[in-house]
Scaffold this active site. Structure first.
Site, short mmCIF file in Angstrom:
data_model
loop_
_atom_site.label_atom_id
_atom_site.label_comp_id
_atom_site.label_asym_id
_atom_site.label_seq_id
_atom_site.Cartn_x
_atom_site.Cartn_y
_atom_site.Cartn_z
N ASP A 189 0.85 -1.20 0.00
CA ASP A 189 0.00 0.00 0.00
C ASP A 189 0.88 1.24 0.00
OD1 ASP A 189 -2.65 1.21 0.18
OD2 ASP A 189 -2.01 1.89 2.16
N GLU A 274 -1.81 -1.24 -5.71
CA GLU A 274 -3.01 -0.52 -6.09
C GLU A 274 -2.75 0.16 -7.43
OE1 GLU A 274 -6.07 2.77 -4.17
OE2 GLU A 274 -4.14 2.39 -3.23
N ASP A 355 -2.98 1.47 7.36
CA ASP A 355 -2.23 1.13 6.14
C ASP A 355 -1.97 -0.37 6.02
OD1 ASP A 355 -2.21 3.82 5.56
OD2 ASP A 355 -0.25 4.17 6.46
#
Ligand SMILES: [Zn+2]
Length: 398
Positions: A189, A274, A355
């Site tokens: 992330d 992502e 996170d």
């Protein structure tokens, strides 16, 4: 995934002679001119609902060189001019596939100064590189050797805003072999406080000194904007200072990202990230955000090409996936999750680091993509780092 011959870029600084610097600056100018002329021609055609392809712009280039006002285009090597038309073609291909915005004109001040040479535009012999229209080879600082038997197929010369010259050589590298298969997978992330957070709970900090460099950068930028209306010499000095600090931040980041991506690819078979492609096209408002996004796209580029070298897989999960609001333990979706919330407790009793929880969710979503298969195409990495396919969303935010 079998990886045999991998193309790999090797970048070095070099110090041009005065004559070479003049020739290269002239070439950069011609590259920019040809790119802009071709973009204008394609834009006019686009307005008439016609499409002009690479071949058509190549024919235009020949005609431009025959006119009086553009005859100077014939003075530099034609190879980088043809290459810039190919790059424009690629930019339009991405635009038509809705992967990128409409191509923009290159500005003299803001655009990257570079020229790309294919094999007909340079000679590489006995470890010496000579470009077309030049008598002498470039004085390259060989900070690391080219691999045994490697020959460049493409050479890109550039000059950064701080005035430093670089040459990047794209080579076939026969020495790269895939790593032995691993069974581990990781979710990665991206954040602002930390550079990255892994699903394993590990947080990767921003490079050392960066906070200080950012403060200096902000100060230098304020000075530059104060001098925006001042005299030319002071303004140029302020501009160079900003460029120098930018270059230093970028160098430290790149060094760190290289080490980090090699490690992550060595340790993991599958890496889930992502997909921030769309967000990256939005204009950035804060300095921190701009730097974070720049290093994210560089991170992704490095991760994808190293994964391709070493036989690993990178999966990009759609950005609409609600990775922050979803409990990775019980699957409950929280209604709201403002950015200020760093830890939270779900109804199931689990306390999450924001996170780490997001990274765990990314990993799960990415693995679901590989398992369900049918109708879902995760983005696969390629040596160029260009992901051609837009994958479907595993779960879309309601
Ligand atoms: Zn829960």
């Amino acid at each position: 995934m079998a990886v045999t011959h991998v193309k790999r870029a090797f970048k070095y600084r070099f110090y041009p002679s005065d004559a070479q610097a003049v020739e290269l600056s002239r070439t950069f100018g011609c590259v920019r001119k040809v790119y802009n002329l071709a973009l204008a021609a394609r834009t006019q055609a686009w307005a008439r609902q016609e499409r002009v392809n690479y071949n058509a712009t190549s024919t235009m280039l020949t005609a431009w060189k025959k006119t009086e006002e553009l005859a100077f285009l014939g003075d530099v090597s034609s190879v980088p001019l043809q290459q810039t038309l190919r790059h424009l073609q690629t930019a339009f291909t991405h635009f038509f596939a809705k992967r990128a915005k409409y191509p923009r004109f290159k500005s003299r001040k803001r655009s990257r100064k570079s020229a790309e040479y294919t094999t007909s535009g340079f000679r590489f012999r006995d470890g010496r590189l000579t470009l077309a229209k030049m008598a002498d080879p470039l004085d390259i600082v060989w900070s690391r050797p080219l691999p045994e038997g490697a020959t460049p197929s493409t050479v890109t010369v550039s000059q950064d805003a701080a005035g430093r010259w670089f040459v990047s050589m794209l080579c076939d590298d026969p020495s790269i072999q895939p790593f032995p298969a691993a069974d581990s997978a990781v979710g990665i992330d991206v954040g602002l406080d930390h550079l990255l957070t892994l699903s394993t709970g590990e947080k990767i900090a921003n490079p050392r000194h960066e906070r200080r460099d950012r403060t200096r950068l902000a100060k230098a930028q304020r000075e530059l904007s104060r001098k925006a209306k001042g005299d030319g010499a002071n303004r140029a000095k302020a501009r160079r200072k900003v460029a120098r600090i930018h270059a230093r931040i970028a160098d430290r980041r790149r060094d760190m990202l290289h080490k980090l991506t090699t490690r992550l690819v060595r340790e993991n078979q599958t890496l889930v990230i992502e997909d921030l492609t769309v967000r990256n096209m939005v204009r950035n408002h804060t300095l921190a955000r701009a730097i974070s996004d720049a290093s994210w796209s560089e991170f992704r580029f490095l991760l994808e090409y190293k994964a391709a070298w070493y036989g690993r897989e990178v999966i990009a999960v759609d950005r609409f996936f609600p990775s922050s609001r979803l409990c990775s333990v019980c699957g409950t979706l929280q209604a709201k999750m403002p950015l200020s919330v760093r830890t939270w407790t779900c109804d199931c009793g689990t306390t999450h680091d924001r996170d780490v929880n997001a990274a765990k969710n990314l990993l799960a979503a990415g693995l679901a993509v590989t398992v369900c298969g049918a109708g879902v195409r995760p983005q696969r990495s390629s040596p160029g780092g260009q992901s051609a396919t837009k994958q479907k969303t595993p779960r879309r935010e309601p």
